[in-house]
Design an enzyme around this catalytic site. Structure first.
Site, PDB file in Angstrom:
ATOM      1  N   ASP A   8       0.486  -1.245   0.014  1.00  0.00           N
ATOM      2  CA  ASP A   8      -0.158  -0.189   0.063  1.00  0.00           C
ATOM      3  C   ASP A   8       0.824   1.307   0.091  1.00  0.00           C
ATOM      4  O   ASP A   8       2.272   1.094  -0.229  1.00  0.00           O
ATOM      5  CB  ASP A   8      -0.997   0.005   1.152  1.00  0.00           C
ATOM      6  CG  ASP A   8      -0.339   0.172   2.464  1.00  0.00           C
ATOM      7  OD1 ASP A   8       0.853   0.438   2.667  1.00  0.00           O
ATOM      8  OD2 ASP A   8      -1.128   0.468   3.406  1.00  0.00           O
ATOM      9  N   HIS A   9       0.234   2.354   0.181  1.00  0.00           N
ATOM     10  CA  HIS A   9       1.053   3.735   0.030  1.00  0.00           C
ATOM     11  C   HIS A   9       2.134   3.697   1.320  1.00  0.00           C
ATOM     12  O   HIS A   9       3.195   4.333   1.114  1.00  0.00           O
ATOM     13  CB  HIS A   9       0.008   5.005   0.234  1.00  0.00           C
ATOM     14  CG  HIS A   9      -0.725   4.747   1.394  1.00  0.00           C
ATOM     15  ND1 HIS A   9      -1.775   3.995   1.465  1.00  0.00           N
ATOM     16  CD2 HIS A   9      -1.068   5.560   2.354  1.00  0.00           C
ATOM     17  CE1 HIS A   9      -2.500   3.879   2.786  1.00  0.00           C
ATOM     18  NE2 HIS A   9      -1.981   5.065   3.313  1.00  0.00           N
ATOM     19  N   CYS A  65       2.774  -3.241   4.372  1.00  0.00           N
ATOM     20  CA  CYS A  65       1.976  -2.002   4.487  1.00  0.00           C
ATOM     21  C   CYS A  65       2.591  -1.253   5.738  1.00  0.00           C
ATOM     22  O   CYS A  65       3.814  -1.355   6.193  1.00  0.00           O
ATOM     23  CB  CYS A  65       0.466  -2.298   4.911  1.00  0.00           C
ATOM     24  SG  CYS A  65       0.207  -3.232   6.342  1.00  0.00           S
ATOM     25  N   GLY A  66       1.977  -0.318   6.240  1.00  0.00           N
ATOM     26  CA  GLY A  66       2.939   0.646   7.486  1.00  0.00           C
ATOM     27  C   GLY A  66       3.195  -0.593   8.594  1.00  0.00           C
ATOM     28  O   GLY A  66       4.501  -0.394   8.776  1.00  0.00           O
ATOM     29  N   THR A  67       2.267  -1.362   9.082  1.00  0.00           N
ATOM     30  CA  THR A  67       2.659  -2.358  10.009  1.00  0.00           C
ATOM     31  C   THR A  67       2.790  -3.641   9.451  1.00  0.00           C
ATOM     32  O   THR A  67       3.410  -4.482  10.459  1.00  0.00           O
ATOM     33  CB  THR A  67       1.659  -2.234  11.040  1.00  0.00           C
ATOM     34  OG1 THR A  67       0.385  -2.726  10.481  1.00  0.00           O
ATOM     35  CG2 THR A  67       1.415  -0.990  11.656  1.00  0.00           C
ATOM     36  N   GLY A  68       2.444  -3.956   8.380  1.00  0.00           N
ATOM     37  CA  GLY A  68       2.341  -5.451   7.914  1.00  0.00           C
ATOM     38  C   GLY A  68       1.192  -6.067   8.320  1.00  0.00           C
ATOM     39  O   GLY A  68       0.851  -7.298   7.779  1.00  0.00           O
ATOM     40  N   ILE A  69       0.527  -5.715   9.235  1.00  0.00           N
ATOM     41  CA  ILE A  69      -0.367  -6.516  10.039  1.00  0.00           C
ATOM     42  C   ILE A  69      -1.853  -6.431   9.192  1.00  0.00           C
ATOM     43  O   ILE A  69      -2.224  -7.397   8.785  1.00  0.00           O
ATOM     44  CB  ILE A  69      -1.050  -5.779  11.335  1.00  0.00           C
ATOM     45  CG1 ILE A  69       0.464  -5.902  12.263  1.00  0.00           C
ATOM     46  CG2 ILE A  69      -2.170  -6.602  11.920  1.00  0.00           C
ATOM     47  CD1 ILE A  69       0.170  -5.094  13.619  1.00  0.00           C
ATOM     48  N   HIS A  98       8.707 -24.734   8.566  1.00  0.00           N
ATOM     49  CA  HIS A  98       7.990 -25.473   9.390  1.00  0.00           C
ATOM     50  C   HIS A  98       6.437 -25.217   9.024  1.00  0.00           C
ATOM     51  O   HIS A  98       5.468 -25.929   9.174  1.00  0.00           O
ATOM     52  CB  HIS A  98       7.990 -25.000  11.016  1.00  0.00           C
ATOM     53  CG  HIS A  98       9.001 -25.422  11.533  1.00  0.00           C
ATOM     54  ND1 HIS A  98       9.414 -25.073  12.851  1.00  0.00           N
ATOM     55  CD2 HIS A  98      10.309 -25.880  11.133  1.00  0.00           C
ATOM     56  CE1 HIS A  98      10.651 -25.859  13.464  1.00  0.00           C
ATOM     57  NE2 HIS A  98      11.130 -26.145  12.222  1.00  0.00           N
ATOM     58  N   ARG A 134       6.080 -34.421  10.970  1.00  0.00           N
ATOM     59  CA  ARG A 134       5.326 -33.593  12.032  1.00  0.00           C
ATOM     60  C   ARG A 134       4.796 -32.342  11.360  1.00  0.00           C
ATOM     61  O   ARG A 134       3.771 -31.593  11.708  1.00  0.00           O
ATOM     62  CB  ARG A 134       6.001 -33.456  13.146  1.00  0.00           C
ATOM     63  CG  ARG A 134       7.214 -32.614  13.227  1.00  0.00           C
ATOM     64  CD  ARG A 134       8.012 -32.834  14.549  1.00  0.00           C
ATOM     65  NE  ARG A 134       9.057 -31.817  14.433  1.00  0.00           N
ATOM     66  CZ  ARG A 134      10.386 -31.999  13.818  1.00  0.00           C
ATOM     67  NH1 ARG A 134      10.539 -33.026  13.212  1.00  0.00           N
ATOM     68  NH2 ARG A 134      11.180 -31.175  14.149  1.00  0.00           N
ATOM     69  N   HIS A 135       5.816 -31.715  10.382  1.00  0.00           N
ATOM     70  CA  HIS A 135       5.452 -30.286   9.778  1.00  0.00           C
ATOM     71  C   HIS A 135       4.460 -30.518   8.645  1.00  0.00           C
ATOM     72  O   HIS A 135       3.659 -29.689   8.807  1.00  0.00           O
ATOM     73  CB  HIS A 135       6.779 -29.860   9.403  1.00  0.00           C
ATOM     74  CG  HIS A 135       7.909 -29.496  10.301  1.00  0.00           C
ATOM     75  ND1 HIS A 135       7.678 -28.892  11.485  1.00  0.00           N
ATOM     76  CD2 HIS A 135       9.151 -29.877  10.312  1.00  0.00           C
ATOM     77  CE1 HIS A 135       8.671 -28.889  12.153  1.00  0.00           C
ATOM     78  NE2 HIS A 135       9.713 -29.226  11.550  1.00  0.00           N
TER      79      HIS A 135
HETATM   80  C1  RB5 Z   1      -2.205   2.851   6.293  1.00  0.00           C
HETATM   81  O1  RB5 Z   1      -2.238   4.152   6.997  1.00  0.00           O
HETATM   82  C2  RB5 Z   1      -1.824   1.812   7.210  1.00  0.00           C
HETATM   83  O2  RB5 Z   1      -3.082   1.535   8.155  1.00  0.00           O
HETATM   84  C3  RB5 Z   1      -1.414   0.659   6.843  1.00  0.00           C
HETATM   85  O3  RB5 Z   1      -0.242   0.970   6.125  1.00  0.00           O
HETATM   86  C4  RB5 Z   1      -1.182  -0.428   7.739  1.00  0.00           C
HETATM   87  O4  RB5 Z   1      -0.419  -0.347   8.452  1.00  0.00           O
HETATM   88  C5  RB5 Z   1      -2.308  -1.452   8.000  1.00  0.00           C
HETATM   89  O5  RB5 Z   1      -2.327  -2.413   8.888  1.00  0.00           O
END
Ligand code: RB5
Length: 154
Positions: A8-9, A65-69, A98, A134-135
């Protein structure tokens, strides 16, 4: 090996850095965007990259993304995807060995480009331990969860 990459941006600049590494090392990759700092929605990018793999067009994927989450959560909603959010090399290797992870996610606002490239390098150079039962059995259990709740197994 064919790769897919997307961001993303918040991750577009780190995507450029990773693509320099991929280019320098001769990797074949498809870029699903984004290509500017204009805001986009991370679920759209995570979905596009994950669907590219689920369709068999790439073997492994990298999303940022910003956090990857947010982008990892989004990618993991696509059946057949096992996307690991990474910030250390140990986990980058273990998730291939694994979990047979087929995607990795990075947080561009969490880690720097040097570590990000090391994570990509570790991920791409490590294989699933397919001869260790196992894996294999544990990954099959993940597929079983998917089969129950998503109605298909890939
Ligand atoms: C965008 O501002 C931000 O929410 C996105 O990059 C990401 O961190 C979401 O998980």
């Amino acid at each position: 090996m064919k790769l897919v990459i997307g961001a993303d941006h918040g991750g577009v600049d780190l995507k450029t850095e990773i693509e320099k590494y991929l280019d320098a090392n001769g990797y074949d990759y498809h870029d699903v965007g984004t290509f500017s700092h204009e805001a986009v929605d991370y679920p759209d990018i995570g979905r596009a990259a994950a669907e590219y793999i689920a369709a068999g067009k790439a073997d492994l994927g990298i999303v940022i993304c910003g956090t990857g989450i947010g982008i990892s959560i989004s990618a993991n909603k696509v059946p057949g995807i096992r996307c690991a959010l990474l910030s250390d090399v140990f986990s980058a290797k273990r998730t291939r060995e694994h979990n047979n992870a087929n995607m990795m996610a990075l947080g561009a606002r969490v880690i720097g480009p040097g570590l990000a490239v090391e994570l990509v390098d570790a991920f791409l150079h490590t294989d699933f331990l397919k001869d260790e039962s196992r894996h294999v059995a544990r990954v099959e259990k993940i597929c079983g969860i998917e089969k129950k709740y998503c109605g298909e197994e890939k």
